[in-house]
Design a protein around this motif. Sequence first.
Motif, PDB file in Angstrom:
ATOM      1  N   ASP A   5     -11.915  13.033   6.768  1.00 38.76           N
ATOM      2  CA  ASP A   5     -12.799  11.768   7.041  1.00 38.76           C
ATOM      3  C   ASP A   5     -12.405  10.374   6.289  1.00 38.76           C
ATOM      4  O   ASP A   5     -12.249   9.102   7.202  1.00 38.76           O
ATOM      5  CB  ASP A   5     -14.359  12.003   6.505  1.00 38.76           C
ATOM      6  N   GLU A   6     -11.678  10.476   5.391  1.00 40.22           N
ATOM      7  CA  GLU A   6     -11.191   9.261   4.713  1.00 40.22           C
ATOM      8  C   GLU A   6     -10.024   8.825   5.303  1.00 40.22           C
ATOM      9  O   GLU A   6      -9.732   7.588   5.400  1.00 40.22           O
ATOM     10  CB  GLU A   6     -10.739   9.526   3.243  1.00 40.22           C
ATOM     11  N   GLU A   7      -9.031   9.586   5.746  1.00 37.55           N
ATOM     12  CA  GLU A   7      -8.014   9.402   6.438  1.00 37.55           C
ATOM     13  C   GLU A   7      -8.456   8.736   7.827  1.00 37.55           C
ATOM     14  O   GLU A   7      -7.698   7.575   8.197  1.00 37.55           O
ATOM     15  CB  GLU A   7      -6.797  10.482   6.671  1.00 37.55           C
ATOM     16  N   MET A   8      -9.260   9.203   8.494  1.00 34.24           N
ATOM     17  CA  MET A   8      -9.955   8.480   9.808  1.00 34.24           C
ATOM     18  C   MET A   8     -10.333   7.243   9.645  1.00 34.24           C
ATOM     19  O   MET A   8     -10.041   6.397  10.346  1.00 34.24           O
ATOM     20  CB  MET A   8     -10.912   9.518  10.297  1.00 34.24           C
ATOM     21  N   ARG A   9     -11.080   7.048   8.461  1.00 34.44           N
ATOM     22  CA  ARG A   9     -11.550   5.777   8.214  1.00 34.44           C
ATOM     23  C   ARG A   9     -10.523   4.945   7.779  1.00 34.44           C
ATOM     24  O   ARG A   9     -10.417   3.735   8.538  1.00 34.44           O
ATOM     25  CB  ARG A   9     -12.588   5.768   7.211  1.00 34.44           C
ATOM     26  N   ASP A  10      -9.442   5.260   7.243  1.00 38.97           N
ATOM     27  CA  ASP A  10      -8.291   4.370   6.752  1.00 38.97           C
ATOM     28  C   ASP A  10      -7.655   4.090   8.018  1.00 38.97           C
ATOM     29  O   ASP A  10      -7.169   2.715   7.972  1.00 38.97           O
ATOM     30  CB  ASP A  10      -7.647   5.164   5.789  1.00 38.97           C
ATOM     31  N   LEU A  11      -7.292   4.950   8.921  1.00 40.17           N
ATOM     32  CA  LEU A  11      -6.517   4.852  10.086  1.00 40.17           C
ATOM     33  C   LEU A  11      -7.290   3.930  10.996  1.00 40.17           C
ATOM     34  O   LEU A  11      -6.687   2.687  11.441  1.00 40.17           O
ATOM     35  CB  LEU A  11      -6.313   5.843  10.848  1.00 40.17           C
TER      36      LEU A  11
END
Length: 105
Positions: free
Chosen positions: A89-95
């Motif tokens: 989830d964190e990677e998706m938000r950062d992307l």
Amino acid sequence: MKSLFAIVAAALCAALILVPPACAEQKYDLAKVVAECAACHGPDGVGNDVEIPNLAGQHDQYLYTQLQHFKSGRRPHKEMAYESRHLTDEEMRDLARYYSQLPAR
């Protein structure tokens, strides 16, 4: 019996303090993830082909939601399902945040 319990409790507490959480070891490199996306979506977030959408300048919540949908299968797409399968989830938000801040063309 109480002393055995105290020893076990102390050992568990020491283990929790001395052993770092697993998530701390798995910190990802956003640049590496973006480089994988750039293979199709270009280094500037502009698709390499008319069939590949531009990500640059899109709203971050839209991009995040689409990544969630690709990962869950709600939005079927063979390549994006494969690419999003391990994103947290964190990677998706950062992307999503990264691409939303790039200038749109």
